[in-house]
Design a protein around this motif. Structure first.
Motif, PDB file in Angstrom:
ATOM      1  N   GLU A 109       8.546   6.079  11.593  1.00  0.00           N
ATOM      2  CA  GLU A 109       8.702   4.818  12.317  1.00  0.00           C
ATOM      3  C   GLU A 109       8.397   3.691  11.345  1.00  0.00           C
ATOM      4  N   SER A 110       9.337   2.777  11.209  1.00  0.00           N
ATOM      5  CA  SER A 110       9.167   1.619  10.326  1.00  0.00           C
ATOM      6  C   SER A 110       9.253   0.355  11.166  1.00  0.00           C
ATOM      7  N   VAL A 111       8.252  -0.503  11.019  1.00  0.00           N
ATOM      8  CA  VAL A 111       8.217  -1.766  11.745  1.00  0.00           C
ATOM      9  C   VAL A 111       8.368  -2.888  10.729  1.00  0.00           C
ATOM     10  N   TRP A 112       9.474  -3.636  10.842  1.00  0.00           N
ATOM     11  CA  TRP A 112       9.788  -4.737   9.927  1.00  0.00           C
ATOM     12  C   TRP A 112       9.343  -6.046  10.577  1.00  0.00           C
TER      13      TRP A 112
ATOM     14  N   ARG B 238       1.229  10.279   7.272  1.00  0.00           N
ATOM     15  CA  ARG B 238       0.993   9.373   6.145  1.00  0.00           C
ATOM     16  C   ARG B 238       1.465   7.991   6.554  1.00  0.00           C
ATOM     17  N   THR B 239       0.799   6.978   6.018  1.00  0.00           N
ATOM     18  CA  THR B 239       1.219   5.609   6.295  1.00  0.00           C
ATOM     19  C   THR B 239       1.494   4.897   4.985  1.00  0.00           C
ATOM     20  N   MET B 240       2.299   3.865   5.090  1.00  0.00           N
ATOM     21  CA  MET B 240       2.684   3.102   3.922  1.00  0.00           C
ATOM     22  C   MET B 240       2.999   1.681   4.372  1.00  0.00           C
ATOM     23  N   LYS B 241       2.640   0.718   3.527  1.00  0.00           N
ATOM     24  CA  LYS B 241       2.961  -0.683   3.796  1.00  0.00           C
ATOM     25  C   LYS B 241       3.684  -1.210   2.568  1.00  0.00           C
ATOM     26  N   THR B 242       4.926  -1.648   2.759  1.00  0.00           N
ATOM     27  CA  THR B 242       5.682  -2.238   1.655  1.00  0.00           C
ATOM     28  C   THR B 242       5.898  -3.705   1.963  1.00  0.00           C
TER      29      THR B 242
ATOM     30  N   GLN C  32       0.874  -1.172   0.000  1.00  0.00           N
ATOM     31  CA  GLN C  32       0.000   0.000   0.000  1.00  0.00           C
ATOM     32  C   GLN C  32       0.905   1.213   0.000  1.00  0.00           C
ATOM     33  N   LEU C  33       1.175   1.722  -1.197  1.00  0.00           N
ATOM     34  CA  LEU C  33       2.127   2.811  -1.371  1.00  0.00           C
ATOM     35  C   LEU C  33       1.387   4.142  -1.467  1.00  0.00           C
TER      36      LEU C  33
ATOM     37  N   GLY D  80       9.480 -17.017   6.601  1.00  0.00           N
ATOM     38  CA  GLY D  80      10.670 -16.223   6.308  1.00  0.00           C
ATOM     39  C   GLY D  80      10.791 -15.777   4.860  1.00  0.00           C
ATOM     40  N   ARG D  81       9.739 -15.925   4.061  1.00  0.00           N
ATOM     41  CA  ARG D  81       9.814 -15.581   2.644  1.00  0.00           C
ATOM     42  C   ARG D  81       9.178 -14.241   2.296  1.00  0.00           C
ATOM     43  N   THR D  82       8.503 -13.604   3.269  1.00  0.00           N
ATOM     44  CA  THR D  82       7.853 -12.319   3.031  1.00  0.00           C
ATOM     45  C   THR D  82       8.252 -11.345   4.132  1.00  0.00           C
ATOM     46  N   LEU D  83       8.730 -10.173   3.722  1.00  0.00           N
ATOM     47  CA  LEU D  83       9.109  -9.106   4.637  1.00  0.00           C
ATOM     48  C   LEU D  83       8.100  -7.973   4.466  1.00  0.00           C
ATOM     49  N   THR D  84       7.463  -7.579   5.567  1.00  0.00           N
ATOM     50  CA  THR D  84       6.512  -6.475   5.535  1.00  0.00           C
ATOM     51  C   THR D  84       7.080  -5.329   6.354  1.00  0.00           C
ATOM     52  N   ILE D  85       7.075  -4.129   5.776  1.00  0.00           N
ATOM     53  CA  ILE D  85       7.546  -2.941   6.477  1.00  0.00           C
ATOM     54  C   ILE D  85       6.377  -1.950   6.538  1.00  0.00           C
ATOM     55  N   ASP D  86       5.848  -1.745   7.750  1.00  0.00           N
ATOM     56  CA  ASP D  86       4.775  -0.776   7.978  1.00  0.00           C
ATOM     57  C   ASP D  86       5.415   0.518   8.452  1.00  0.00           C
ATOM     58  N   THR D  87       5.161   1.601   7.724  1.00  0.00           N
ATOM     59  CA  THR D  87       5.814   2.873   8.006  1.00  0.00           C
ATOM     60  C   THR D  87       4.781   3.959   8.270  1.00  0.00           C
TER      61      THR D  87
END
Length: 176
Positions: free
Chosen positions: A143-146, A168-172, A41-42, A152-159
């Motif tokens: 603030e980024s939460v990894w 603003r928020t972003m989910k990569t 969600q960019l 272990g195959r998917t990395l989510t970074i909520d910022t």
């Protein structure tokens, strides 16, 4: 009397096993990750809500290379937009200590990264001096939460980003 030393020995072995299990439970982010746009969600950019794209309209490719050794984590993001490519690297001490740096425009940047449990939390605050005398300095924070998926195959970074213009928020989401 022989029961007490055995019990103490059993407790010591159990505590050591718990410490080893806890140390191994920390997530390992090392690897090459590719942005999964469908799951991300960019934020939109530009006056009409368009994201950054090359002249043909295709979005840039984003790759994240993470190197993790002990308390240090280096993250290099590479953005390829058609034939153009740029990379940015950040290195964090993930022990919860704060690192303060001077920025090229005369401001300061404070970074604090904490690795614990099943995630990495990175807090970064930039303070820019006022453009004109009598105006306040401007502060931007992120603030980024990894987190890693169980396999272990998917990395989510909520910022979450804070600026004078609001939040603003972003989910990569990145996959190996």
């Amino acid at each position: 009397m022989t029961r007490v030393p055995r019990t103490i020995g059993s407790v010591v072995v159990l505590l050591l096993a718990l410490v080893v299990a806890t140390a191994q439970a920390q997530p390992q982010f090392t690897g090459t990750w590719v942005l999964d746009r469908a799951q991300s969600q960019l934020p939109s950019h530009g006056p009409h809500g368009h994201g950054t794209a090359d002249r043909q309209g295709s979005p840039p490719e984003v790759k994240l290379i993470v190197e993790q050794q002990g308390n240090l984590l280096k993250a290099t993001r590479t953005i390829a937009n058609g034939p153009r490519e740029r990379s940015m690297s950040e290195t964090f001490a993930v022990d919860g200590s704060e690192r303060t740096e001077q920025t090229p425009r005369g401001g300061t940047s404070v970074t604090k990264a904490t690795l614990g449990g099943d995630r990495l939390v990175v807090n970064k605050t930039h303070t820019r001096p006022a453009k004109e005398q009598g105006q306040p300095a401007r502060t931007f924070s992120r603030e980024s939460v990894w987190t890693l998926s169980p396999d272990g195959r998917t990395l989510t970074i909520d910022t979450t980003m804070q600026s004078p213009r609001g939040e603003r928020t972003m989910k990569t989401v990145f996959v190996r």
